[in-house]
Scaffold this active site. Structure first.
Site, PDB file in Angstrom:
ATOM      1  N   ARG A   1       0.854  -1.175  -0.057  1.00 37.96           N
ATOM      2  CA  ARG A   1      -0.186  -0.148   0.013  1.00 37.96           C
ATOM      3  C   ARG A   1       0.914   1.113   0.023  1.00 37.96           C
ATOM      4  O   ARG A   1       0.446   2.318  -0.425  1.00 37.96           O
ATOM      5  CB  ARG A   1      -0.774  -0.021   1.324  1.00 37.96           C
ATOM      6  CG  ARG A   1      -1.931  -1.036   0.789  1.00 37.96           C
ATOM      7  CD  ARG A   1      -2.861  -1.040   2.119  1.00 37.96           C
ATOM      8  NE  ARG A   1      -3.880  -1.860   1.841  1.00 37.96           N
ATOM      9  CZ  ARG A   1      -4.789  -2.630   2.741  1.00 37.96           C
ATOM     10  NH1 ARG A   1      -4.660  -2.537   3.857  1.00 37.96           N
ATOM     11  NH2 ARG A   1      -5.993  -3.412   2.148  1.00 37.96           N
TER      12      ARG A   1
ATOM     13  N   LYS B   1     -17.975 -17.597   1.171  1.00 42.86           N
ATOM     14  CA  LYS B   1     -19.487 -17.809   1.243  1.00 42.86           C
ATOM     15  C   LYS B   1     -20.226 -16.999   0.132  1.00 42.86           C
ATOM     16  O   LYS B   1     -19.543 -15.999  -0.484  1.00 42.86           O
ATOM     17  CB  LYS B   1     -19.799 -16.995   2.696  1.00 42.86           C
ATOM     18  CG  LYS B   1     -19.380 -17.448   3.655  1.00 42.86           C
ATOM     19  CD  LYS B   1     -19.557 -16.526   5.048  1.00 42.86           C
ATOM     20  CE  LYS B   1     -19.405 -17.098   6.299  1.00 42.86           C
ATOM     21  NZ  LYS B   1     -19.409 -16.264   7.453  1.00 42.86           N
TER      22      LYS B   1
ATOM     23  N   GLY C   1     -11.278  -9.539  -1.589  1.00 42.20           N
ATOM     24  CA  GLY C   1     -11.270 -10.638  -0.888  1.00 42.20           C
ATOM     25  C   GLY C   1      -9.524 -10.954  -0.893  1.00 42.20           C
ATOM     26  O   GLY C   1      -8.656 -10.320  -0.601  1.00 42.20           O
TER      27      GLY C   1
ATOM     28  N   GLY D   1     -13.585  -4.111  -0.418  1.00 46.12           N
ATOM     29  CA  GLY D   1     -14.995  -3.688  -0.395  1.00 46.12           C
ATOM     30  C   GLY D   1     -15.416  -2.598  -1.537  1.00 46.12           C
ATOM     31  O   GLY D   1     -16.209  -2.295  -2.162  1.00 46.12           O
TER      32      GLY D   1
HETATM   33  P1  AMP Z   1     -13.380 -14.313   0.750  1.00 45.65           P
HETATM   34  O1  AMP Z   1     -12.703 -13.319   1.790  1.00 45.65           O
HETATM   35  O2  AMP Z   1     -14.554 -14.298   0.897  1.00 45.65           O
HETATM   36  O3  AMP Z   1     -12.938 -14.098  -0.605  1.00 45.65           O
HETATM   37  O4  AMP Z   1     -12.868 -15.711   1.237  1.00 45.65           O
HETATM   38  C1  AMP Z   1     -11.638 -16.293   1.133  1.00 45.65           C
HETATM   39  C2  AMP Z   1     -11.522 -17.230   2.008  1.00 45.65           C
HETATM   40  O5  AMP Z   1     -12.117 -18.432   1.489  1.00 45.65           O
HETATM   41  C3  AMP Z   1     -10.103 -17.910   1.914  1.00 45.65           C
HETATM   42  O6  AMP Z   1      -9.474 -17.680   3.152  1.00 45.65           O
HETATM   43  C4  AMP Z   1     -10.317 -19.339   1.696  1.00 45.65           C
HETATM   44  O7  AMP Z   1      -9.478 -20.092   2.648  1.00 45.65           O
HETATM   45  C5  AMP Z   1     -11.635 -19.658   1.892  1.00 45.65           C
HETATM   46  N1  AMP Z   1     -12.064 -20.731   1.179  1.00 45.65           N
HETATM   47  C6  AMP Z   1     -12.029 -21.143   0.022  1.00 45.65           C
HETATM   48  N2  AMP Z   1     -12.594 -22.246  -0.265  1.00 45.65           N
HETATM   49  C7  AMP Z   1     -12.992 -22.812   1.149  1.00 45.65           C
HETATM   50  C8  AMP Z   1     -13.614 -24.033   1.288  1.00 45.65           C
HETATM   51  N3  AMP Z   1     -13.956 -24.988   0.271  1.00 45.65           N
HETATM   52  N4  AMP Z   1     -13.834 -24.298   2.549  1.00 45.65           N
HETATM   53  C9  AMP Z   1     -13.530 -23.276   3.423  1.00 45.65           C
HETATM   54  N5  AMP Z   1     -12.931 -22.134   3.179  1.00 45.65           N
HETATM   55  C10 AMP Z   1     -12.798 -21.935   1.905  1.00 45.65           C
END
Ligand code: AMP
Length: 415
Positions: free
Chosen positions: A34, A217, A373, A396
């Site tokens: 950053r 999620k 993310g 975000g």
């Molecule tokens: P996000 O911040 O929503 O982009 O989510 C990223 C996170 O999703 C990372 O820390 C990954 O480890 C997690 N992730 C990806 N695939 C899976 C999975 N199959 N089960 C659990 N966590 C996951």
């Protein structure tokens, strides 16, 4: 005004940057991306013969002084990166004299803006449900204006280069702009690049357009998924959300991550994709582990039939091929969120297959934007950040921009 056209000679510029860098227990910076990201803007001011007042937030001190989140800890790193001495103002509401004393080429770094509740403009110590909340909010909005006005009084010109907070209407990211006329406020170079990258994705779409949405999620991504449905040709949904879709379709998912209250939503997304003619790509096999650990035993199984005691943690070999085939040949690509638990080296193959295909498509002329993310951490882990078209610094903010929302930090400057 645009930064390229502005001559900062003899001017004092107050620049909002995103120096919310990660620190270790001893206050050492563990990733200076950053700081490096803001350098083109900061150096332009200095090389024109201007002086700099740099302001940022760090972490979430929630309107209170917290020495662990003091920007004094990064003063030397900023000085080193800029190749200039940096003065530090421990109280950003009492920095008038220090700002006034700045000579061309000199730099003043203000303390963490979020030590003041006025920065975020949220009333403190009162719950949204309390009867006095509306009055407290109104009062805080007035205080926020005074706070922004004070910051504005330090400088002749305002530059916003903090894309990471552009989706927030905070004192330093938006309200302050009201105290400068159109010729004396502008986006910094990093912000300009980010805004242009989003425009490439939203306005200048070369087809096929493939969006890859992963992460843990579906609930946090639903706004963007719905928005993209009107734009993309291919929509790859991967990562943890795979299992919400599998369960919604009657699959057995063992211990896999799942949002049980989003099963209908998953079916609705599938239905909408069909109606809109979007090629929705969901994996059909996965690498499951018998524990949430890098050392877990693994087996490849159908996403619709994960045994009890096992959880889907990465895309399986067929799925990886399916994803890669879809990505190759695309001309516009957006990637947000990993395809598996990429933090564990044994569960990176899905994300790696996506990254490799994105790089390949980029070499063939696609515009690829990676951001939001953990996808940035993912391409960095693979050492591929330089081989995609653009890696966004915004989490975000990027998602909201791609959802089609107007970012307050951009609107405040551009009008
Ligand atoms: P996000 O911040 O929503 O982009 O989510 C990223 C996170 O999703 C990372 O820390 C990954 O480890 C997690 N992730 C990806 N695939 C899976 C999975 N199959 N089960 C659990 N966590 C996951």
């Amino acid at each position: 005004m645009t930064i390229d056209k502005f001559n900062f000679n003899g001017k004092k510029a107050i620049v909002r940057v995103d120096f919310n860098v990660p620190l270790d227990e001893n206050g050492n910076i563990t990733d200076d991306t950053r700081i490096r990201g803001a350098l083109p803007t900061l150096k332009k001011v200095l090389s024109d013969g201007g002086s700099l007042i740099i302001m940022s937030h760090m972490g979430k001190p929630k309107g209170k002084v917290n020495p662990k989140l003091s920007l004094s800890q990064i003063k030397d790193a900023v000085a080193k990166a800029l190749g200039a001495d940096v003065e530090f103002a421990p109280d950003c509401m009492a920095a008038g004299d220090m700002a006034a004393a700045l000579k061309p080429g000199q730099v003043l770094l203000l303390e963490n803006l979020r030590f003041y509740p006025e920065e975020e403009g949220k009333p403190v110590g009162i719950d949204k449900a309390d009867p006095g909340y509306d009055a407290a909010k109104k009062e805080m909005k007035e205080r926020q204006k005074d706070f922004a006005k004070k910051l504005a009084s330090y400088a002749d010109v305002y530059v916003n280069d903090a894309f990471g907070t552009a989706h927030r209407r905070h004192a330093s990211t938006a309200v302050i702009a009201d105290y400068f006329d159109a010729d004396h406020k502008m986006l910094g170079y990093l912000m300009e690049k980010e805004v242009k990258a989003v425009d490439n994705i939203l306005k200048d779409i070369k087809r096929p357009f493939t969006a890859i949405m992963g992460g843990s999620k579906v609930s946090t991504k639903i706004g963007i998924i719905e928005n993209l449905m009107d734009k993309v040709d291919n929509l790859i949904l991967c990562g943890g959300m795979t299992y919400t879709f599998a369960k919604a379709q009657g699959g057995k998912i063992g211990n896999s991550i799942c949002e049980d209250d989003k099963l209908d939503l998953a079916l609705d997304i599938m239905k909408k994709a069909k109606e809109k003619g979007v090629n929705l790509v969901l994996g059909n096999d996965c690498v499951a582990g018998d524990a949430f650990s890098n050392d877990a035993h693994t087996k490849v199984c159908s996403t619709m039939d994960v045994p009890e005691g096992w959880e889907g943690m990465d895309a399986g070999p067929e799925t990886r091929k399916l994803f890669a085939d879809t990505i190759r040949g695309s001309k516009t690509i957006l990637w947000n969120g990993p395809a598996g638990v990429f933090e564990f080296d044994n569960f990176t193959a899905g994300s790696r297959a996506i990254a490799d295909a994105v790089v390949e498509a980029t070499k063939d002329g696609a515009f690829s934007l990676v951001g939001g993310g953990d996808s940035v951490a993912c391409v960095n882990k693979f050492g591929l950040a330089d081989e995609v078209s653009y890696v966004s610094t915004g989490g975000g903010a990027l998602l909201e921009a791609i959802e089609g929302k107007v970012l307050p930090g951009v609107a405040a400057v551009q009008g």
